[in-house]
Design an enzyme around this catalytic site. Structure first.
Site, PDB file in Angstrom:
ATOM      1  CD  GLU A  46      38.420  40.256  31.155  1.00 14.51           C
ATOM      2  OE1 GLU A  46      39.514  40.422  30.925  1.00 14.51           O
ATOM      3  OE2 GLU A  46      38.014  40.132  32.688  1.00 14.51           O
ATOM      4  CE  LYS A  93      42.654  32.942  47.608  1.00 19.19           C
ATOM      5  NZ  LYS A  93      41.912  31.840  46.498  1.00 19.19           N
ATOM      6  CB  CYS A 134      43.320  40.886  32.297  1.00 18.92           C
ATOM      7  SG  CYS A 134      45.083  41.020  32.656  1.00 18.92           S
ATOM      8  CD  GLU A 185      46.561  42.940  36.037  1.00 21.17           C
ATOM      9  OE1 GLU A 185      45.289  42.906  34.867  1.00 21.17           O
ATOM     10  OE2 GLU A 185      46.562  41.940  35.052  1.00 21.17           O
TER      11      GLU A 185
END
Length: 481
Positions: free
Chosen positions: A383, A180, A287, A253
């Site tokens: 983040e 997906k 990331c 991840e």
């Protein structure tokens, strides 16, 4: 599908056919460089997930039983086809994300193709310990086998490349896939399905479009033996919790907050140039981006000056502009999130460059540098996922290490110094899945990518990533029969 560049209708790819959602629901897809709708995609529900899982499960036994050489040939054909249709993939990815066309061509297509070819080779390198008699009269050996159906969810920052990181090792190992894409970036994944589907048997590779509920239904479905996601920490936690209910294997991840340690003996100009590119590339939506710089106090001011100038010289803009380093943020929510971090900066912080939206069309944000920050500030601990680089000062190696490790993320880091001993000491003690020395962000197919702590677990790329898509079986046989 219709021709790229036209308003069009994207569809799911199940059992070798393009299909609408069973209930006909769709969602609008927006080009972040323009803010305009360019396509619709299925908003897949339970019936679509059921259908994809059923065909993937049915296709698994035959794909599992293919030889490694057959799977290798299929992956090599996929890599060749990606090269041949590179311009279509680039156009779709740019429309997905607003990325510069030239950089997508030079920085994404070559590594994607290389990574597929790496896993094609890995398909023929499944190794186990040699057989042996560990009990008298009995021989033991180890089999490595595919896991089964893999439910995979890719993110919106690198839709194509992260799709490759997921399907290539899974298919190489003999698994079947239901993938997906993000609800905001399905176009390039649907095109990849068309390419891959012309090479592998029906049901081996399937794509369903949808939102969080679609992804949740995939992970909760009883068929997949493994759930793999690249995404936010929150999404990863939800996947792990959901998969735990029936003990699915999980590959996560997740986010990052990469520390960049710049010592007094570093080449300040080279460090500022390298760090700015590694922090602003892809609008900081990476990331592993070099977002959190820690600089020795003796060179702090000089470094901030150099970094602010590098930011001022960095350009963002439309995909066809050859002078830009990065395009827009992916969506309106992400623009609001990045803007919010800057709007909420504490009084002691100083915006050295940028700090504002660019234009009123699309989701562009200026390359931004913020100094004067403290370890417990929100923008240090969380983040941002945007073109924002923060700078802190440290007094010695111990403080630098404490600051670097003092966040919940543990994906990537870098050290900038001419002192080899210092680099080796820090590479040992930095609590991150990757440590770069005098560089930041290069990746190669042969080396693992993955983090610790809230950055998740499991490895992408490398033989370690390939092993994650296999299971280990012990076989023991009597020598008397």
């Amino acid at each position: 599908m219709t021709e790229l560049g036209q308003a069009r209708k994207l569809r799911n790819y199940i059992a070798g056919e393009f299909k609408d959602a069973a209930d006909g629901r769709t969602t609008e897809i927006i080009n972040p460089a323009t803010g305009e709708v360019y396509a619709t995609a299925p908003l897949s529900g339970q019936a679509d997930v059921d259908a994809a899982m059923e065909v993937a499960a049915a296709a698994f036994p035959a794909w599992r039983d293919t030889t490694p050489a057959e799977r290798q040939r299929a992956l090599l054909k996929i890599a060749d086809a990606f090269e041949e249709r590179a311009e279509e993939l680039i156009a779709a990815e740019s429309e997905n994300t607003g990325k510069p066309l030239g950089l997508t061509r030079s920085e994404e297509i070559p590594p994607m193709v290389d990574q597929i070819r790496f896993f094609a080779g890995a398909a023929r390198m499944l190794e186990g310990r040699s057989a042996g008699e560990y009990m008298e009269g009995l021989t033991s050996f180890v089999r490595r086998e595919p896991i089964g159906v893999c439910a995979q969810v890719a993110p919106w920052n690198y839709p194509m490349m992260m799709g490759v990181w997921k399907f290539a090792p899974a298919l190489a190992a003999g698994n079947t896939v239901v993938l997906k894409p993000s609800d905001t970036t399905p176009a390039s994944t649907v095109l990849m399905a068309e390419i891959i589907g012309s090479i592998v048997p029906k049901g081996v590779f399937n794509v369903i479009c949808g939102d969080r509920d679609t992804g949740r239904a995939m992970v909760e479905h009883p068929t997949p033996a493994m759930a793999s996601i690249t995404g936010s920490v929150r999404a990863g936690m939800q996947v792990a919790e959901s998969a735990a209910k029936d003990l699915k294997r999980v590959h996560l991840e997740l986010g990052g907050k990469a520390p960049v340690l710049v010592f007094q003996d570093a080449d300040i100009a080279a460090a500022a140039a390298g760090i700015s590119e590694a922090g602003f590339f892809n609008a900081g939506q990476d990331c592993t981006a070099a977002t959190r710089v820690l600089v020795h106090e003796s060179v702090h001011d000089d470094f901030v000056t150099a970094l602010a100038k590098a930011a001022a010289d960095t350009k963002t803009g439309q995909p066809d502009d050859e002078d830009v380093l990065y395009g827009p943020l992916n969506n309106a929510d992400q623009l609001a999130k990045v803007s919010g971090f800057i709007d909420r900066l504490p009084a002691h912080a100083k915006v050295e460059a940028g700090g504002h939206r660019v234009g009123d069309k699309g989701y562009f944000y200026a390359p931004t540098v913020v100094s004067g920050l403290k370890q417990d500030d929100e923008i240090i601990q969380n983040e941002v996922f945007g073109p924002v680089i923060t700078v802190q000062s440290f007094t010695d190696e111990d403080q630098a290490l404490a600051y670097a490790n003092g966040v919940e993320y543990a994906l990537a880091s870098s050290v900038w110094t001419k002192d080899h001993g210092r680099a080796m000491r820090l590479s040992r003690h930095l609590d991150f899945g990757c440590v770069w020395i005098n560089t930041h962000i290069p990746l190669v197919a042969e080396m693992p990518h993955g983090g610790f702590k809230k950055s998740g677990y499991g490895k992408d790329l490398s033989a370690y990533g390939f092993d994650d898509y296999t299971r280990v079986k012990h076989v023991m046989t009597s020598l008397e029969s």
